[in-house]
Design a protein around this motif. Structure first.
Motif, PDB file in Angstrom:
ATOM      1  N   MET A 256       0.827  -1.208   0.000  1.00  0.00           N
ATOM      2  CA  MET A 256       0.000   0.000   0.000  1.00  0.00           C
ATOM      3  C   MET A 256       0.862   1.261   0.000  1.00  0.00           C
ATOM      4  SD  MET A 256      -3.048  -0.947  -0.380  1.00  0.00           S
ATOM      5  CE  MET A 256      -2.413  -2.342  -1.322  1.00  0.00           C
ATOM      6  N   GLU A 257       2.014   1.221   0.644  1.00  0.00           N
ATOM      7  CA  GLU A 257       2.933   2.361   0.618  1.00  0.00           C
ATOM      8  C   GLU A 257       3.423   2.614  -0.812  1.00  0.00           C
ATOM      9  OE1 GLU A 257       5.899   1.178   3.441  1.00  0.00           O
ATOM     10  OE2 GLU A 257       4.847   2.097   5.143  1.00  0.00           O
ATOM     11  N   LYS A 258       3.760   1.530  -1.530  1.00  0.00           N
ATOM     12  CA  LYS A 258       4.211   1.674  -2.915  1.00  0.00           C
ATOM     13  C   LYS A 258       3.081   2.190  -3.799  1.00  0.00           C
ATOM     14  CE  LYS A 258       7.742  -1.936  -2.765  1.00  0.00           C
ATOM     15  NZ  LYS A 258       8.120  -3.293  -3.252  1.00  0.00           N
ATOM     16  N   LEU A 259       1.890   1.636  -3.589  1.00  0.00           N
ATOM     17  CA  LEU A 259       0.736   2.087  -4.372  1.00  0.00           C
ATOM     18  C   LEU A 259       0.448   3.557  -4.118  1.00  0.00           C
ATOM     19  CD1 LEU A 259      -1.663   1.570  -6.233  1.00  0.00           C
ATOM     20  CD2 LEU A 259      -2.944   0.756  -4.234  1.00  0.00           C
ATOM     21  N   LYS A 260       0.481   3.974  -2.858  1.00  0.00           N
ATOM     22  CA  LYS A 260       0.226   5.377  -2.511  1.00  0.00           C
ATOM     23  C   LYS A 260       1.261   6.290  -3.170  1.00  0.00           C
ATOM     24  CE  LYS A 260      -0.483   8.552   1.398  1.00  0.00           C
ATOM     25  NZ  LYS A 260      -0.017   9.671   0.616  1.00  0.00           N
ATOM     26  N   ALA A 261       2.506   5.878  -3.185  1.00  0.00           N
ATOM     27  CA  ALA A 261       3.549   6.697  -3.804  1.00  0.00           C
ATOM     28  C   ALA A 261       3.276   6.881  -5.300  1.00  0.00           C
ATOM     29  CB  ALA A 261       4.917   6.053  -3.588  1.00  0.00           C
ATOM     30  N   ARG A 262       2.847   5.791  -5.963  1.00  0.00           N
ATOM     31  CA  ARG A 262       2.541   5.894  -7.394  1.00  0.00           C
ATOM     32  C   ARG A 262       1.336   6.795  -7.642  1.00  0.00           C
ATOM     33  NH1 ARG A 262       3.639   0.258  -7.318  1.00  0.00           N
ATOM     34  NH2 ARG A 262       1.411  -0.233  -7.459  1.00  0.00           N
ATOM     35  N   VAL A 263       0.303   6.636  -6.809  1.00  0.00           N
ATOM     36  CA  VAL A 263      -0.899   7.455  -6.967  1.00  0.00           C
ATOM     37  C   VAL A 263      -0.566   8.920  -6.701  1.00  0.00           C
ATOM     38  CG1 VAL A 263      -3.188   7.960  -6.022  1.00  0.00           C
ATOM     39  CG2 VAL A 263      -2.504   5.583  -6.466  1.00  0.00           C
ATOM     40  N   ASP A 264       0.165   9.186  -5.639  1.00  0.00           N
ATOM     41  CA  ASP A 264       0.538  10.566  -5.303  1.00  0.00           C
ATOM     42  C   ASP A 264       1.341  11.208  -6.429  1.00  0.00           C
ATOM     43  OD1 ASP A 264      -0.749  10.338  -2.895  1.00  0.00           O
ATOM     44  OD2 ASP A 264       1.071  10.117  -1.684  1.00  0.00           O
ATOM     45  N   GLU A 265       2.220  10.420  -7.042  1.00  0.00           N
ATOM     46  CA  GLU A 265       3.029  10.943  -8.142  1.00  0.00           C
ATOM     47  C   GLU A 265       2.157  11.308  -9.340  1.00  0.00           C
ATOM     48  OE1 GLU A 265       6.753   9.554 -11.012  1.00  0.00           O
ATOM     49  OE2 GLU A 265       6.095   8.263  -9.360  1.00  0.00           O
ATOM     50  N   ARG A 266       1.179  10.464  -9.653  1.00  0.00           N
ATOM     51  CA  ARG A 266       0.289  10.743 -10.779  1.00  0.00           C
ATOM     52  C   ARG A 266      -0.599  11.952 -10.486  1.00  0.00           C
ATOM     53  NH1 ARG A 266      -2.872   5.854 -13.074  1.00  0.00           N
ATOM     54  NH2 ARG A 266      -3.172   7.368 -14.724  1.00  0.00           N
ATOM     55  N   VAL A 267      -1.082  12.067  -9.259  1.00  0.00           N
ATOM     56  CA  VAL A 267      -1.912  13.220  -8.880  1.00  0.00           C
ATOM     57  C   VAL A 267      -1.101  14.503  -9.001  1.00  0.00           C
ATOM     58  CG1 VAL A 267      -3.111  14.350  -6.955  1.00  0.00           C
ATOM     59  CG2 VAL A 267      -3.492  11.910  -7.403  1.00  0.00           C
ATOM     60  N   ALA A 268       0.144  14.474  -8.549  1.00  0.00           N
ATOM     61  CA  ALA A 268       0.995  15.668  -8.599  1.00  0.00           C
ATOM     62  C   ALA A 268       1.320  16.071 -10.039  1.00  0.00           C
ATOM     63  CB  ALA A 268       2.287  15.422  -7.824  1.00  0.00           C
TER      64      ALA A 268
END
Length: 200
Positions: free
Chosen positions: A13-25
């Motif tokens: 979930m930490e890896k998934l959150k990092a990917r999602v946060d990067e796409r949102v940014a």
């Protein structure tokens, strides 16, 4: 759950959150969009009405142009039509396979399209739905170049939802989001009538 499984889940979930946060940014452009709901499955218009409901919920002005289903009962329209921010125009000729009068249908389409063009040029219209317009293009009641011109020159903040089967390839070419709804099974094909409040 074991501690090891919890630990693996947390890392995933930490890896998934990092990917999602990067796409949102990285999504930093803000403007209206063109969305297409197409395909043989049901729910294209229903999904568009859902987005209208969402936009109205925020107080935005919305327009819905119904090119085919205007004579049918429409639960969404019934529920929302008293909202002063909603403007609905219907072709009100019913299905073209019922009328069987190409000239009359084309004239009715052209008349409604003029109202659609007015909505597409109105900066106060946050969302415009062109419901079942794909059929108008397929039957030759509207020219694709005219529709593309109106879409290209609409206000920057305006979003347009296009619904209907067999969306024209040039419409697909300018769309930001395309949802292709596919039919796996449809009750109508097994003798079940359309149900009020569920199908319309």
């Amino acid at each position: 759950m074991s501690d090891e499984r919890n630990h693996r889940h947390k890392r995933a979930m930490e890896k998934l959150k990092a990917r999602v946060d990067e796409r949102v940014a990285s999504a930093d452009e803000e403007r209206g969009q063109i969305l297409i709901n197409t395909g043989n499955g049901k729910g294209k218009t229903t999904a568009a009405w859902g987005t209208v409901t969402r936009a109205l919920g925020y107080g935005y002005t919305c327009g819905v142009v119904q090119f085919i289903k205007g004579t049918w009962e429409c639960g969404e329209r019934n529920r929302l039509e008293e909202d002063s921010n909603l403007h609905v125009v219907t072709m009100a000729t019913g299905f073209t396979w019922d009328t069987q009068d190409r000239d009359a249908d084309r004239a009715a389409c052209q008349s409604v399209w003029q109202q659609a063009e007015a909505m597409l040029s109105d900066a106060n219209m946050y969302l415009v739905v062109l419901d079942e317009i794909t059929y108008m293009l397929k039957f030759g009641y509207l020219e694709i170049d005219v529709v593309l011109e109106a879409l290209a020159h609409r206000p920057r903040e305006q979003t347009v939802i296009i619904t209907g089967r067999n969306a024209h390839r040039d419409l697909m070419g300018v769309a930001d989001t395309i949802t292709d709804m596919q039919e796996t099974r449809h009750a109508f094909n097994h003798g079940l009538k359309a149900r009020r409040g569920i199908d319309y």
